[in-house]
Design a protein around this motif. Structure first.
Motif, PDB file in Angstrom:
ATOM      1  N   LYS A 164       2.490   0.891  -0.050  1.00  0.00           N
ATOM      2  CA  LYS A 164       2.055   2.003  -0.903  1.00  0.00           C
ATOM      3  C   LYS A 164       2.203   3.340  -0.192  1.00  0.00           C
ATOM      4  O   LYS A 164       1.726   4.367  -0.674  1.00  0.00           O
ATOM      5  N   GLY A 165       2.830   3.314   0.996  1.00  0.00           N
ATOM      6  CA  GLY A 165       3.044   4.554   1.732  1.00  0.00           C
ATOM      7  C   GLY A 165       1.831   5.042   2.503  1.00  0.00           C
ATOM      8  O   GLY A 165       1.753   6.210   2.887  1.00  0.00           O
ATOM      9  N   ILE A 166       0.867   4.141   2.739  1.00  0.00           N
ATOM     10  CA  ILE A 166      -0.355   4.503   3.459  1.00  0.00           C
ATOM     11  C   ILE A 166      -0.332   3.877   4.853  1.00  0.00           C
ATOM     12  O   ILE A 166      -0.165   2.663   4.994  1.00  0.00           O
ATOM     13  N   SER A 167      -0.476   4.695   5.887  1.00  0.00           N
ATOM     14  CA  SER A 167      -0.446   4.211   7.267  1.00  0.00           C
ATOM     15  C   SER A 167      -1.711   4.622   8.014  1.00  0.00           C
ATOM     16  O   SER A 167      -2.153   5.766   7.899  1.00  0.00           O
ATOM     17  N   VAL A 168      -2.278   3.687   8.767  1.00  0.00           N
ATOM     18  CA  VAL A 168      -3.508   3.934   9.527  1.00  0.00           C
ATOM     19  C   VAL A 168      -3.185   3.960  11.020  1.00  0.00           C
ATOM     20  O   VAL A 168      -2.535   3.038  11.539  1.00  0.00           O
ATOM     21  N   VAL A 226      -6.414   8.550  12.104  1.00  0.00           N
ATOM     22  CA  VAL A 226      -5.702   9.369  11.132  1.00  0.00           C
ATOM     23  C   VAL A 226      -5.071   8.424  10.111  1.00  0.00           C
ATOM     24  O   VAL A 226      -4.409   7.459  10.487  1.00  0.00           O
ATOM     25  N   VAL A 227      -5.305   8.701   8.834  1.00  0.00           N
ATOM     26  CA  VAL A 227      -4.705   7.893   7.777  1.00  0.00           C
ATOM     27  C   VAL A 227      -3.785   8.790   6.962  1.00  0.00           C
ATOM     28  O   VAL A 227      -4.237   9.755   6.346  1.00  0.00           O
ATOM     29  N   LYS A 228      -2.510   8.468   6.969  1.00  0.00           N
ATOM     30  CA  LYS A 228      -1.517   9.262   6.257  1.00  0.00           C
ATOM     31  C   LYS A 228      -1.146   8.604   4.930  1.00  0.00           C
ATOM     32  O   LYS A 228      -1.109   7.373   4.832  1.00  0.00           O
ATOM     33  N   GLY A 229      -0.880   9.423   3.935  1.00  0.00           N
ATOM     34  CA  GLY A 229      -0.451   8.904   2.640  1.00  0.00           C
ATOM     35  C   GLY A 229      -1.571   8.491   1.717  1.00  0.00           C
ATOM     36  O   GLY A 229      -1.327   7.846   0.685  1.00  0.00           O
ATOM     37  N   GLY A 242      -6.193  13.927  -0.980  1.00  0.00           N
ATOM     38  CA  GLY A 242      -4.752  13.848  -0.819  1.00  0.00           C
ATOM     39  C   GLY A 242      -4.253  14.254   0.557  1.00  0.00           C
ATOM     40  O   GLY A 242      -3.089  14.020   0.893  1.00  0.00           O
ATOM     41  N   GLU A 243      -5.130  14.876   1.362  1.00  0.00           N
ATOM     42  CA  GLU A 243      -4.752  15.250   2.730  1.00  0.00           C
ATOM     43  C   GLU A 243      -4.968  14.050   3.656  1.00  0.00           C
ATOM     44  O   GLU A 243      -5.560  13.038   3.260  1.00  0.00           O
ATOM     45  N   ASP A 244      -4.501  14.152   4.882  1.00  0.00           N
ATOM     46  CA  ASP A 244      -4.732  13.075   5.853  1.00  0.00           C
ATOM     47  C   ASP A 244      -6.231  12.863   6.043  1.00  0.00           C
ATOM     48  O   ASP A 244      -6.988  13.831   6.187  1.00  0.00           O
ATOM     49  N   VAL A 245      -6.649  11.629   6.035  1.00  0.00           N
ATOM     50  CA  VAL A 245      -8.054  11.310   6.324  1.00  0.00           C
ATOM     51  C   VAL A 245      -8.199  11.228   7.841  1.00  0.00           C
ATOM     52  O   VAL A 245      -7.462  10.490   8.500  1.00  0.00           O
ATOM     53  N   CYS A 246      -9.125  12.000   8.398  1.00  0.00           N
ATOM     54  CA  CYS A 246      -9.315  12.057   9.847  1.00  0.00           C
ATOM     55  C   CYS A 246     -10.790  11.851  10.195  1.00  0.00           C
ATOM     56  O   CYS A 246     -11.660  12.513   9.622  1.00  0.00           O
ATOM     57  N   PHE A 247     -11.054  10.951  11.118  1.00  0.00           N
ATOM     58  CA  PHE A 247     -12.428  10.776  11.588  1.00  0.00           C
ATOM     59  C   PHE A 247     -12.439  10.308  13.025  1.00  0.00           C
ATOM     60  O   PHE A 247     -11.418   9.877  13.575  1.00  0.00           O
ATOM     61  N   THR A 279     -10.694   0.181   8.879  1.00  0.00           N
ATOM     62  CA  THR A 279     -10.294   1.307   8.042  1.00  0.00           C
ATOM     63  C   THR A 279      -9.319   0.848   6.961  1.00  0.00           C
ATOM     64  O   THR A 279      -9.430   1.229   5.786  1.00  0.00           O
ATOM     65  N   ALA A 280      -8.366   0.005   7.348  1.00  0.00           N
ATOM     66  CA  ALA A 280      -7.388  -0.515   6.388  1.00  0.00           C
ATOM     67  C   ALA A 280      -8.072  -1.336   5.298  1.00  0.00           C
ATOM     68  O   ALA A 280      -7.720  -1.244   4.112  1.00  0.00           O
ATOM     69  N   ILE A 281      -9.056  -2.131   5.689  1.00  0.00           N
ATOM     70  CA  ILE A 281      -9.782  -2.956   4.724  1.00  0.00           C
ATOM     71  C   ILE A 281     -10.512  -2.080   3.703  1.00  0.00           C
ATOM     72  O   ILE A 281     -10.443  -2.312   2.489  1.00  0.00           O
ATOM     73  N   VAL A 282     -11.218  -1.071   4.188  1.00  0.00           N
ATOM     74  CA  VAL A 282     -11.971  -0.187   3.293  1.00  0.00           C
ATOM     75  C   VAL A 282     -11.031   0.561   2.348  1.00  0.00           C
ATOM     76  O   VAL A 282     -11.290   0.669   1.145  1.00  0.00           O
ATOM     77  N   ILE A 283      -9.933   1.067   2.884  1.00  0.00           N
ATOM     78  CA  ILE A 283      -9.004   1.822   2.046  1.00  0.00           C
ATOM     79  C   ILE A 283      -8.395   0.932   0.968  1.00  0.00           C
ATOM     80  O   ILE A 283      -8.276   1.342  -0.198  1.00  0.00           O
ATOM     81  N   LEU A 284      -8.027  -0.301   1.322  1.00  0.00           N
ATOM     82  CA  LEU A 284      -7.468  -1.206   0.324  1.00  0.00           C
ATOM     83  C   LEU A 284      -8.506  -1.531  -0.742  1.00  0.00           C
ATOM     84  O   LEU A 284      -8.184  -1.592  -1.938  1.00  0.00           O
TER      85      LEU A 284
END
Length: 274
Positions: A60-64, A125-128, A202-207, A255-260
């Protein structure tokens, strides 16, 4: 490759800053042979699930990307935009800045030599990430991320965007102004960390996630045993002088689990789209 006998001397004592006392009082039993459920070994299956989630997100174009941004007093001074995030796993300390990585390793090795431990920070950093992930009030996106990451052993805090430093700023310096980039609405800065009102913009998620020093140190310490008597002990066995590099893959996976999860829950997304 377990070596349970390494923990025999710890059977009847409450180690400082460990979960020995709280587990014993709550459940009446604790596994002294490495911490049991309070051990970071618990996170192994999270990484398995997270790696699967990450593969789905990539379609889906999302990278962690998670990386070590500080160890002790050594900090990565560069903005993540100036770092090669694809080189994170080329570093033993999981830091994409070569100079900082060397200094971090020196700090860790010095602590190990002194029988001590050191903490640090993992930045993500999460892009996309599309806009619209997250719900108002009790299911805010950053709340879900924080809930997951704060479940990682030794994690003591999570901050988003400019984090705690925002408390020292004025609104005129902190606000993310909206602008148009090639006809697409965006923000001039990203102090919000890609989240506003608990919803991704829509911006990069950063924490950033702060981790305390490993509680087991190879130095003499005072404590109390199960008989409530004062004792002096020195730990033995295999223990990390710094857990932060190991935490990178765990934070990344959660992070990937939560985003999905939130991708699937988003009202504008159908499960069939996957």
């Amino acid at each position: 490759n377990q070596k349970s006998k390494d923990y025999d001397s710890l059977k009847s004592i409450y180690r400082p800053s460990h979960a020995d006392f709280t587990y014993d009082k709550k459940y009446g039993i604790r596994d002294y042979r490495g911490g049991g459920r309070s051990s970071a070994r618990e996170t192994a299956n999270w990484v398995v699930a997270g790696s699967i989630a990450a593969q789905i997100l990539k379609t889906k174009g999302i990278s962690v990307y998670s990386y070590v941004s500080s160890v002790g007093g050594v900090d990565v001074s560069q903005d993540y935009l100036n770092l090669d995030l694809d080189s994170i796993y080329n570093s033993e300390v999981r830091c994409p800045c070569v100079r900082s990585a060397k200094l971090m390793r020196d700090v860790i090795e010095k602590c190990k030599k002194n029988g001590d431990t050191v903490g640090g920070c993992v930045s993500t950093v999460v892009k996309g990430v599309p806009f619209g992930l997250g719900e108002p009030v009790f299911n805010k996106f950053q709340a879900a991320i924080a809930h997951a990451v704060m479940s990682v052993n030794a994690c003591k805090g999570v901050s988003f965007g400019s984090g705690f430093s925002s408390s020292k700023k004025t609104g005129s310096k902190e606000n993310d102004e909206f602008i148009l980039k090639s006809g697409v609405l965006s923000t001039k800065t990203n102090n919000s960390g890609g989240i506003q009102g608990g919803i991704t913009n829509g911006e990069d998620v950063c924490f950033h996630a702060a981790f305390k020093p490993v509680s087991t140190i190879m130095q003499s310490q005072n404590t109390i045993n199960k008989d409530y008597k004062e004792v002096v002990f020195t730990a033995s066995g295999r223990h990390d002088p710094c857990v932060v590099p190991r935490a990178v893959s765990v934070v990344e996976s959660l992070t990937a689990i939560v985003i999905l999860d939130y991708y699937l829950l988003n009202k504008t997304t159908k499960i069939s789209d996957l």
